[in-house]
Design a protein around this motif. Structure first.
Motif, PDB file in Angstrom:
ATOM      1  N   GLN A 101       0.817  -1.212   0.000  1.00 51.24           N
ATOM      2  CA  GLN A 101       0.000   0.000   0.000  1.00 51.24           C
ATOM      3  C   GLN A 101       0.853   1.266   0.000  1.00 51.24           C
ATOM      4  O   GLN A 101       0.442   2.300  -0.531  1.00 51.24           O
ATOM      5  CB  GLN A 101      -0.939  -0.011   1.220  1.00 51.24           C
ATOM      6  N   LEU A 102       2.043   1.204   0.569  1.00 55.99           N
ATOM      7  CA  LEU A 102       2.910   2.386   0.628  1.00 55.99           C
ATOM      8  C   LEU A 102       3.322   2.878  -0.766  1.00 55.99           C
ATOM      9  O   LEU A 102       3.115   4.049  -1.095  1.00 55.99           O
ATOM     10  CB  LEU A 102       4.135   2.095   1.487  1.00 55.99           C
ATOM     11  N   LYS A 133       0.047   6.799  -6.729  1.00 57.68           N
ATOM     12  CA  LYS A 133      -1.225   7.493  -6.983  1.00 57.68           C
ATOM     13  C   LYS A 133      -1.043   8.999  -6.840  1.00 57.68           C
ATOM     14  O   LYS A 133      -1.537   9.777  -7.679  1.00 57.68           O
ATOM     15  CB  LYS A 133      -2.279   6.983  -6.005  1.00 57.68           C
ATOM     16  N   GLU A 134      -0.339   9.408  -5.787  1.00 58.66           N
ATOM     17  CA  GLU A 134      -0.122  10.840  -5.569  1.00 58.66           C
ATOM     18  C   GLU A 134       0.724  11.445  -6.681  1.00 58.66           C
ATOM     19  O   GLU A 134       0.443  12.553  -7.169  1.00 58.66           O
ATOM     20  CB  GLU A 134       0.547  11.044  -4.213  1.00 58.66           C
ATOM     21  N   ILE A 168      -3.872   2.740 -11.302  1.00 63.38           N
ATOM     22  CA  ILE A 168      -3.276   2.774  -9.966  1.00 63.38           C
ATOM     23  C   ILE A 168      -4.353   2.866  -8.893  1.00 63.38           C
ATOM     24  O   ILE A 168      -4.264   2.222  -7.839  1.00 63.38           O
ATOM     25  CB  ILE A 168      -2.288   3.951  -9.853  1.00 63.38           C
ATOM     26  N   LYS A 169      -5.397   3.656  -9.158  1.00 61.32           N
ATOM     27  CA  LYS A 169      -6.505   3.764  -8.195  1.00 61.32           C
ATOM     28  C   LYS A 169      -7.175   2.409  -7.975  1.00 61.32           C
ATOM     29  O   LYS A 169      -7.547   2.074  -6.845  1.00 61.32           O
ATOM     30  CB  LYS A 169      -7.532   4.778  -8.687  1.00 61.32           C
ATOM     31  N   LYS A 170      -7.313   1.653  -9.077  1.00 63.86           N
ATOM     32  CA  LYS A 170      -7.922   0.323  -8.958  1.00 63.86           C
ATOM     33  C   LYS A 170      -7.051  -0.585  -8.086  1.00 63.86           C
ATOM     34  O   LYS A 170      -7.548  -1.275  -7.189  1.00 63.86           O
ATOM     35  CB  LYS A 170      -8.110  -0.299 -10.332  1.00 63.86           C
TER      36      LYS A 170
END
Length: 392
Positions: free
Chosen positions: A135-136, A142-143, A176-178
């Motif tokens: 997740q990191l 994503k950012e 990436i959001k997915k």
């Protein structure tokens, strides 16, 4: 550039390996609160009590007969018989030995069940740490992609960009959001699973560190340690002993049963008192019981042999996989130069050294490489956890 970017990912991961993990604390809580472990403990404790029952004397019997004579002057007859039946004396010793072995087997049954449950819980913890670690970088990706998308839109507004760059960034951000949402859902599901394993008491792991790995000995030494704590094998070994003890009990039960007691008889004004004795003839009741126990003992020997062979080669295969994975991870640890990958790509894109398409292609390449590394690392800890399962 590819080397330095990949290097940065690798060192980012290994920077967390030696951190203190909460997995052991979580397993301690689960061992204390898990409902299945509590139920298993209660069940096998009840079984041990049951094994110790049934080896006492039979209940005594009291018989009373009052017989009226005919004709009237024949007199009446009264009989009172109090008797105590018991098996042949050797039966009680054999049953005590059998109860002792059954009690030992119950202990191994409980330990094996708890060992399996805690191992499954540890695998959930390992999967959760892996998801937390994943997740990191997903958050950073994503950012960063959202930042570039805003940058491309701003450039388009001033006539210095193209809609194609925006489209590439939007597609990349969508993917990436997915991945981010899928991983976040997996984290939530795993934490719920831990809470369930913890008897409904909330248990959440947010760590990105696994557990400290002790020095793993050579295969032969480790195999002996695992074998010494193989509760399933100990249970199967006791199956042979129990079958033998049951056969001894069956043979003893085939011996005559006896009874002793007191007999009173009163008739025509006269009374008779004396000792009552009796003996049963073991003709039909115990037929084929010894043969049945011999068959059970032969079956237990076969199951034990199969388990011993399968378990040995299973450990050997796991140990080979452990050495292979350790070698791969050790190679990464030898890399000592740390360069952050995303700033390099950002600078190259900002300076016009690479196109937007090249930027995302390169980024995806290294992201995939890092994801593969995380999976290898997770598998390494899973293999180690399996080898050290005997420590539960």
């Amino acid at each position: 550039m590819k080397y330095n970017i990949l290097l940065g990912f690798v060192l980012l991961s290994f920077g967390t390996i030696t951190a203190q993990s909460t997995i052991d604390k979580a397993l301690t809580e689960i061992a204390k609160n898990n409902k299945t472990i509590q139920a298993n403990t209660n069940y096998w404790n009840a079984q041990k009590v049951q094994y110790k029952t049934g080896n006492s004397l039979y209940n005594p019997t009291v018989e009373y007969d009052y017989l009226q004579g005919t004709p009237a002057n024949a007199g009446n007859q009264t009989d009172i018989v109090i008797t105590q039946s018991f098996d042949f004396p050797t039966v009680y010793g054999k049953k005590n030995q059998l109860a002792k072995e059954l009690t030992n087997q119950a202990d191994f049954e409980l330990k094996a069940a708890n060992q399996t449950l805690l191992f499954e819980a540890k695998k959930v913890c390992i999967e959760l740490v892996y998801r937390n670690k994943l997740q990191l970088p997903l958050t950073k990706r994503k950012e960063a992609t959202a930042k570039w998308l805003a940058h491309f839109k701003k450039k388009l507004e001033v006539g210095d960009g193209t809609i194609l760059d925006i489209n590439k960034a939007e597609i990349q951000l969508l993917e990436i959001k997915k991945q981010f949402q899928d991983n976040a859902s997996a984290v939530a599901k795993l934490n719920e699973q831990l809470t369930s394993l913890n008897g409904g008491n909330a248990l959440v792991i947010t760590d990105v560190a696994y557990f400290d790995i002790p020095v793993i000995p050579d295969f032969e030494t480790l195999e002996k340690e695992i074998d010494a704590h193989d509760y399933l094998k100990k249970k199967l070994e006791l199956e042979k002993v129990i079958a033998q003890k049951q056969m001894d009990v069956s043979k003893a039960m085939a011996l005559p049963k006896m009874e002793v007691g007191y007999h009173y008889q009163g008739i025509l004004g006269q009374t008779y008192n004396g000792i009552h004795t009796g003996i049963s003839l073991p003709l039909w009741e115990s037929r084929n019981t010894v043969k049945l126990q011999k068959a059970k003992m032969t079956f237990a020997e076969s199951v034990l042999t199969d388990h011993t062979n399968e378990h040995y080669y299973e450990i050997k295969q796991l140990y080979g996989r452990y050495e292979s994975l350790k070698s791969i991870l050790d190679e990464y640890q030898y890399i000592y130069q740390s360069v952050a990958p995303m700033p390099l790509l950002d600078k190259a894109l900002a300076a016009g050294q690479i196109s937007v398409l090249e930027y995302f292609v390169e980024l995806n390449y290294y992201n995939d490489s890092y994801n593969s590394f995380l999976k290898i690392e997770k598998e390494y800890y899973e293999v180690v956890a399996t080898l050290l399962k005997y420590q539960f």
